[in-house]
Design a protein around this motif. Sequence first.
Motif, PDB file in Angstrom:
ATOM      1  N   UNK A   1     -10.803  -4.214   0.327  1.00  0.00           N
ATOM      2  CA  UNK A   1      -9.614  -4.107   1.164  1.00  0.00           C
ATOM      3  C   UNK A   1      -8.696  -2.994   0.673  1.00  0.00           C
ATOM      4  N   UNK A   2      -8.513  -2.940  -0.641  1.00  0.00           N
ATOM      5  CA  UNK A   2      -7.644  -1.906  -1.210  1.00  0.00           C
ATOM      6  C   UNK A   2      -8.225  -0.520  -0.970  1.00  0.00           C
ATOM      7  N   UNK A   3      -9.540  -0.392  -1.133  1.00  0.00           N
ATOM      8  CA  UNK A   3     -10.197   0.896  -0.898  1.00  0.00           C
ATOM      9  C   UNK A   3     -10.045   1.323   0.562  1.00  0.00           C
ATOM     10  N   UNK A   4     -10.190   0.353   1.470  1.00  0.00           N
ATOM     11  CA  UNK A   4     -10.033   0.636   2.891  1.00  0.00           C
ATOM     12  C   UNK A   4      -8.613   1.105   3.189  1.00  0.00           C
ATOM     13  N   UNK A   5      -7.647   0.410   2.626  1.00  0.00           N
ATOM     14  CA  UNK A   5      -6.243   0.795   2.822  1.00  0.00           C
ATOM     15  C   UNK A   5      -5.988   2.203   2.278  1.00  0.00           C
ATOM     16  N   UNK A   6      -6.474   2.481   1.086  1.00  0.00           N
ATOM     17  CA  UNK A   6      -6.243   3.785   0.463  1.00  0.00           C
ATOM     18  C   UNK A   6      -6.881   4.918   1.259  1.00  0.00           C
ATOM     19  N   UNK A   7      -8.073   4.661   1.803  1.00  0.00           N
ATOM     20  CA  UNK A   7      -8.757   5.671   2.626  1.00  0.00           C
ATOM     21  C   UNK A   7      -7.941   5.993   3.872  1.00  0.00           C
TER      22      UNK A   7
ATOM     23  N   UNK B   1      -0.110  -0.343   9.478  1.00  0.00           N
ATOM     24  CA  UNK B   1       0.853  -1.451   9.520  1.00  0.00           C
ATOM     25  C   UNK B   1       0.254  -2.664  10.229  1.00  0.00           C
ATOM     26  N   UNK B   2      -0.372  -2.453  11.375  1.00  0.00           N
ATOM     27  CA  UNK B   2      -0.925  -3.580  12.128  1.00  0.00           C
ATOM     28  C   UNK B   2      -2.135  -4.211  11.432  1.00  0.00           C
ATOM     29  N   UNK B   3      -2.829  -3.418  10.620  1.00  0.00           N
ATOM     30  CA  UNK B   3      -4.057  -3.912   9.993  1.00  0.00           C
ATOM     31  C   UNK B   3      -3.835  -4.541   8.627  1.00  0.00           C
ATOM     32  N   UNK B   4      -2.944  -3.954   7.822  1.00  0.00           N
ATOM     33  CA  UNK B   4      -2.859  -4.360   6.421  1.00  0.00           C
ATOM     34  C   UNK B   4      -1.579  -5.105   6.050  1.00  0.00           C
ATOM     35  N   UNK B   5      -0.703  -5.337   7.025  1.00  0.00           N
ATOM     36  CA  UNK B   5       0.556  -6.036   6.709  1.00  0.00           C
ATOM     37  C   UNK B   5       0.329  -7.420   6.119  1.00  0.00           C
TER      38      UNK B   5
END
Length: 398
Positions: free
Chosen positions: A237-243, A268-272
């Motif tokens: 999840x963190x890797x996806x957010x960082x990408x 914002x809509x995906x990782x909040x």
Amino acid sequence: MRFLVVIVLWSIPFFGNGQIVFEKGKIMDSIPISKNNKETFALYLPKSYVSSELNTVVFIFEPAARSKIGIKPFIEASEKNNYILVCSNNTRNGPYQKNFDITNRLFDYVFSNFNIKEDRIFLAGFSGGARLASSIAVLTNKMAGVIACGAGFSTTQSHVPTIQKFAYAAICGDLDMNFTEMIRSKEYMDKLNFNHTLFTYNGDHSWPPSKEIIKAFDWLEIQSHNKGVKIKTNIELKQSYQTNYALARNAELNKGWFQALENYERIVSTYSKFYNLDSIKTRIKRIKKNKEYKVSLKKFSKALVKEDLITEKLHTRFLQDFINPDQSDMKWWKRGLNVLEKPLGPEMDKMVKRLRYKVFAWTITMTNPYIKDATNIEQKRYCDKIKKLVYPGLRSIR
């Protein structure tokens, strides 16, 4: 029109097929569905595929039934996420009921010969194939998600999403003839609060690059994760957010305001649910207040409005001339299309490219025997003349 797969899809056990050896890491492009008809499909099994385990499947719909072409953009995502890829050699732009019947038989075969997770079925398509994929997802309401490339929904109201629960990822190039349609579809989905997103990139009306497909699947996987299908680890999840953050930040630094805003808003809509994103929300506000962004937005909006007006004018004339091709005025068309040759600025130039392809697409649709079987030779010659005006150098109808 009925779609019967909802009856059979979840009740067929896994039997296996002793006659065909399904190879991994290779496109098998002509697998017969049965001995009773000539329908075939292409299959791609990732190298990590294990037949005894429950697997994820992606059914791909190619508008011209070119199964290998449909599968190729998805191979990288298949290897990354361990997806089975399936693409019919028989579904194509044409009557929906015929395509539904073909798809029912394809589903029957796949669910009889592969172990598939009931909550891990995705549909994807390009152009008319995107409309077909969305229609099937709506009518069954059993799919985890849809990737719609280069087109929105069927014109049949019962095929349009309303309260269904699948996730919808649209992908469209900013030179695509259906770009404005995809913008309108997003606005419609926004009003419904439907679980959706739109990925835009610099490209025309064609299958998106593999990297765009991977972005869409990454988003879809997180939507499945949020529904309780535990797919992503905290590290993933963190890797996806960082990408995604890197993509947005790079666009912002290069003054790609639309891309930056699109990516930040999706973040914002995906990782909040997982992170505090106040800093991202601040960046969104800052971009929207930026003078350069406001100027770009004004030009972009103006181009969309003008595109709608010109599209309506050209389409009305095209249909009139198609009905009475002997009365068509090629000088009118030449003047109208010559106006589109003038340099008008970046957004208007994109608009012009979209318009030219729209006109070209109308000629293809009206002479497609799978869609329209009453086109006479004069109408075909008329369409051929329009094609040559839009894109000089095309071969004539003999």
